[in-house]
Design an enzyme around this catalytic site. Structure first.
Site, short mmCIF file in Angstrom:
data_model
loop_
_atom_site.label_atom_id
_atom_site.label_comp_id
_atom_site.label_asym_id
_atom_site.label_seq_id
_atom_site.Cartn_x
_atom_site.Cartn_y
_atom_site.Cartn_z
N GLU A 429 -7.19 2.84 3.97
CA GLU A 429 -6.83 4.27 3.85
C GLU A 429 -7.79 5.01 2.93
O GLU A 429 -7.37 5.77 2.05
CB GLU A 429 -5.39 4.41 3.36
CG GLU A 429 -4.37 3.84 4.32
CD GLU A 429 -2.93 4.17 3.97
OE1 GLU A 429 -2.68 4.80 2.94
OE2 GLU A 429 -2.04 3.79 4.76
N GLU A 505 -1.10 -2.39 8.46
CA GLU A 505 0.15 -2.28 7.69
C GLU A 505 1.21 -1.80 8.67
O GLU A 505 1.00 -0.80 9.36
CB GLU A 505 0.02 -1.28 6.55
CG GLU A 505 -0.75 -1.82 5.38
CD GLU A 505 -0.91 -0.80 4.25
OE1 GLU A 505 -0.01 0.04 4.05
OE2 GLU A 505 -1.95 -0.86 3.58
C1 GAL Z 1 0.15 2.52 2.50
C2 GAL Z 1 -0.82 1.89 1.51
C3 GAL Z 1 -0.21 0.71 0.80
C4 GAL Z 1 1.17 1.06 0.33
C5 GAL Z 1 2.01 1.45 1.51
C6 GAL Z 1 3.47 1.73 1.20
O1 GAL Z 1 -0.21 3.81 2.79
O2 GAL Z 1 -1.98 1.48 2.17
O3 GAL Z 1 -1.01 0.34 -0.28
O4 GAL Z 1 1.06 2.11 -0.56
O5 GAL Z 1 1.46 2.62 2.07
O6 GAL Z 1 4.14 2.12 2.36
#
Ligand code: GAL
Length: 818
Positions: A429, A505
């Site tokens: 990100e 993620e």
């Molecule tokens: C994402 C980020 C992670 C964590 C996650 C929580 O945007 O890459 O490090 O913050 O959200 O949902």
């Protein structure tokens, strides 16, 4: 030899069979460090510590420790607000100095190298008063050769570090939190991370193995033609200890790399079920005398990422059933411990997890070794900020331009021989993904990784989907991977030249173990439902998400429906210190995450079983939620869910059928859960009877309303410990009624004591709001449970652990320490 030299053996990061060779010694400096807080070492106030050491984990927690006023752009925030507990509420910011000494014998003809597995952060290293190394990034390993500064006898080592305000979005830990090694070799030697092994051709009948190496120190022999010749003999040793191939050649040193090639017949392949490991044992000799023996442990396996078809491990279609994990070990903090990491991997494998993304930092070498040994795949990721508009003002972005190349080089050189590593990530990100600066950064990083390791693809976790699909950023990566974008997968697949997509993620579903909120609201077609509660906890019905995230069910569906979805890495396997979303805005005392399938105390949440029901293909899952102790809710609707791999089940409350449910495609969650939304609470017994595909009764499970708390119950993760002073026992502490039913609502304070061959190490209860210290031998139960962690001693014998609490019978267990 000085007592502080606790280990003299071949460094496990390079040489994995534990054999000690006369030509190469490794001391791992664990004991007898002195640590003093502040910029300058203060002998008077310094404390004796062991390394790995995390100075901040001892607390105390305080809202002021990490108060930040920020707008988290990644979460869609436009205005800055007071963020509390964002990095765990622990005192990690500041400076500290460590000192120790180590002995070396005569250094004539020798080279001495210091290897640091990781120092958090901005490390400056002095040996005998002289600066020998500096490394800003706390997650990377680094090394330095200290010939000329090191001397025979005692050597004084000093390591200073500094954590800055605003350097992290999560708890980083503080100090020398990973191991430190002193490596002594002959002048003619293979340097740190000096080999690179690949297996260019892998099939059932044979595999080719190519071993590239650097050889240092040989150019001192100037006499041509043979004076600078080094004999290089490598034998390939199979997992069952046989020599299966070898090569002996001569290396004429001109500073060039050297390569040897081998054919291994009928190779045993490295896979997630059977992680076979080979060793390439290289012996260097000069004038017939052995000068170095260096082991490179590796696996023979093939990885293929095929457009439209997906990921193949050894020719077999394999989905990533992955998790993201931060590096902290809950109540142990960042201080690495192999036994704790093994416990984490064991739990994840019980769920059926086959891969870990080391978000967002380089892992400890111990984790990578364990993943090799236990059959867990890895996506290694170095950082989540690049140079342009970084998320953390004093984070990696501040040093990116100067250090990224060196950091990536160390990371890839250190870990490219590990079969568990199947992909590199270069970022997460990064704010620059929307524009030209990001493209430049991407190309620089990806090209560098390709140069250092052309055998694995490169990815980067992306979130700005509209920009990256249009501007070439996603198309430029080997693998396009996205955070929380399951709704867009078809579009990505149609538009991206790679013809595949990965969930770097997924989910970020939030829940607090054993806490359920009513009325239960399930998400709609967007798989999202955001809700906060006055108790600052999240519901364990696995129905709550953040504004950007979703429930697991939609990700399961994406994986199941499309071969070109490579799979996913769930955010997260374990809860971690910091990032207490959705309670991160002036919501102290929340200070740890709620994203985990497993809580901060290493206790499974309900979500553990939801993933297990889909991912564990060996064992059946039949899990009922919520618990059935709802004093005061008599007569009220209290929905029941069952997480199971079986397609169908019937539910009974006190013998009365509540109907049959069968998985179906009507909603995301109906596809993966069995749900009785109208059940009414009456104390007693909830029973589920599951049926298999053929409609045959396959399994049943019952939970009961617990009566009056009667005694403490202790459950351990293992039956014995190693007498190495480092092995850990995880003890689950619960309270049961007189019939042995767990009381899921008990919150009493339990006190622990340890006798015999071990010591109390830490405790936690998984409550993101709990401010009790991890290191005092007492903990309040949260939703009826807590974990106590005990460390083995160095002598064999028995370890006795006792838990006592007022109002219930205490409990004791004894564990052999061998
Ligand atoms: C994402 C980020 C992670 C964590 C996650 C929580 O945007 O890459 O490090 O913050 O959200 O949902």
């Amino acid at each position: 030899m000085d007592s502080k030299i606790v280990m003299l053996s071949v460094l496990t990061a390079f040489c994995c069979n534990g054999t000690a060779y006369a030509q190469r010694s490794v001391q791992t400096l664990k004991k007898n460090w002195q640590f003093s807080k502040g910029e300058v070492f203060n002998a008077k106030s310094a404390e004796n510590v062991s390394v790995p050491h995390d100075w901040a984990i001892y607390g105390p927690f305080d809202r002021k420790n990490d108060l930040q006023v920020v707008a988290v752009e990644q979460n869609g925030e436009k205005e800055a607000t007071e963020k509390t507990g964002r990095t765990g509420g622990l005192p990690f910011i500041g400076k500290g100095v460590y000192r120790t000494s180590f002995e070396v014998p005569d250094t004539t003809g020798k080279t001495v190298t210091l290897v640091f597995d990781g120092v958090m952060s901005n490390a400056r290293v002095k040996l005998n008063g002289k600066d020998v190394a500096a490394w800003p990034y706390g997650y990377n390993s680094f090394h330095c050769t200290v010939d000329g500064t090191v001397k025979p006898g005692s050597n004084q080592l000093e390591v200073s570090c500094e954590n800055k305000d605003g350097q992290s979005r999560w708890y980083p830990g503080a100090g020398i939190y990973r191991n430190v090694h002193v490596v002594m070799t002959d002048k003619v030697h293979i340097p740190t991370w000096g080999t690179y092994v690949t297996t260019p051709k892998v099939c059932k009948d044979y595999a080719t193995v190519s071993l590239h190496m650097k050889i240092e120190g040989a150019r001192q022999f100037k006499k041509w033609p043979y004076g600078d010749a080094v004999g290089v003999k490598t034998v390939i040793i199979s997992p069952d200890g046989k020599e299966v191939a070898s090569d002996s050649s001569t290396y004429i040193a001109r500073g060039q790399d050297f390569a040897q090639n081998f054919l291994v017949e009928k190779p045993m392949l490295w896979g997630t079920e059977d992680p076979a490991l080979y060793i390439a044992r290289t012996t260097l000799s000069v004038g017939g005398k052995t000068v170095d023996v260096y082991d490179t442990r590796f696996g023979i396996r093939s990885i293929e990422y095929i457009p439209a078809k997906g990921f193949f491990l050894n020719g077999e279609h394999t989905k990533f059933k992955g998790v993201n994990n931060h590096h902290d070990l809950g109540p142990l903090g960042a201080a690495v411990n192999k036994s704790a990491l093994r416990h984490q991997i064991e739990m994840l494998q019980d769920i059926g997890v086959n891969a870990i993304r080391t978000s967002h930092n380089m892992p400890a070498p111990e984790l990578v070794e364990l993943c090799d040994e236990m059959g867990m795949m890895l996506m290694i990721e170095p950082f989540d900020d690049w140079g342009f508009r970084p998320k953390s003002p004093n984070g990696y972005g501040a040093v990116f331009n100067e250090w990224a190349e060196r950091d990536i080089t160390n990371m890839v050189e250190q870990y490219r021989n590990h079969p568990s590593v199947v992909m590199w990530s270069i970022g997460n990100e990064v704010p620059s993904q929307w524009g030209p600066v990001g493209m430049n950064e991407l190309v620089m990083l990806q090209d560098l990784v390709h140069k250092l390791d052309p055998t694995r693809p490169v990815t980067c976790g992306m979130d700005q989907i509209r920009s990256v699909l249009d501007n070439g950023f996603a198309a430029a990566l080997d693998i396009p991977s996205f955070n929380y974008k399951p709704q867009f997968y078809e579009d990505i697949y149609k538009r991206m030249p790679q013809q595949m997509v990965l969930g770097s993620e997924t989910a970020s579903t939030v829940s607090s173990r054993g806490v359920y909120h009513f009325p239960l609201v399930m998400p709609g077609t967007n798989a999202r439902h955001t809700e906060t509660h006055p108790d600052n906890q999240c519901s364990s019905y696995d129905n709550e998400t953040c504004s950007w995230s979703n429930i697991p069910d939609i990700d399961f569906a994406r994986d199941d429906d499309h071969d070109w979805v490579l799979g996913q890495f769930v955010w997260t396997g374990f809860d971690y210190l910091g990032e207490p979303s959705p309670y991160d805005t002036d919501a102290w005392p929340n200070h740890s995450s709620m994203f985990g399938m497993i809580d901060l105390a290493s206790l499974p949440k309900d979500r553990y079983y939801l993933y297990r029901s889909q991912w564990n293909k060996k064992d059946n899952t039949l899990h009922i939620l919520p618990h059935w102790n709802w004093k005061g809710r008599e007569g009220e609707v209290t929905p029941i869910m069952v997480y199971t791999n079986y397609p169908k089940a019937e539910l009974f409350i006190n013998g009365k059928s509540q109907g049959v449910r069968e998985k179906n495609n009507s909603t995301w969650q109906n596809r993966y859960r069995l749900m009785w939304m109208e059940t009414v609470y009456t104390p007693g017994e909830v029973k589920v009877v599951a049926y298999d595909k053929e409609g045959r009764k396959a399994a049943e499970k019952t939970i009961r309303t617990a009566g009056k708390p009667h005694h403490i119950m202790l459950t351990t993760n293992r039956k014995s410990l190693a007498a190495d002073g480092e092995d850990l026992l995880y003890i689950t502490v619960q309270v049961a009624d007189k019939d042995g039913n767990i009381v899921p609502t008990d919150e009493r304070l339990v006190k622990f004591s340890v006798e015999g061959c071990g010591a109390f190490e830490a405790t936690a209860n998984g409550d993101a709001k709990c401010l009790l210290p991890f290191h005092k031998p007492e903990m309040k139960l949260f939703s009826g449970a807590a974990t106590a962690i005990v460390r083995s001693g160095n002598k064999p014998g028995t370890l006795k652990f006792t838990a006592k609490a007022s109002g219930v019978k205490s409990a004791t267990i004894s564990v052999p320490v061998n």
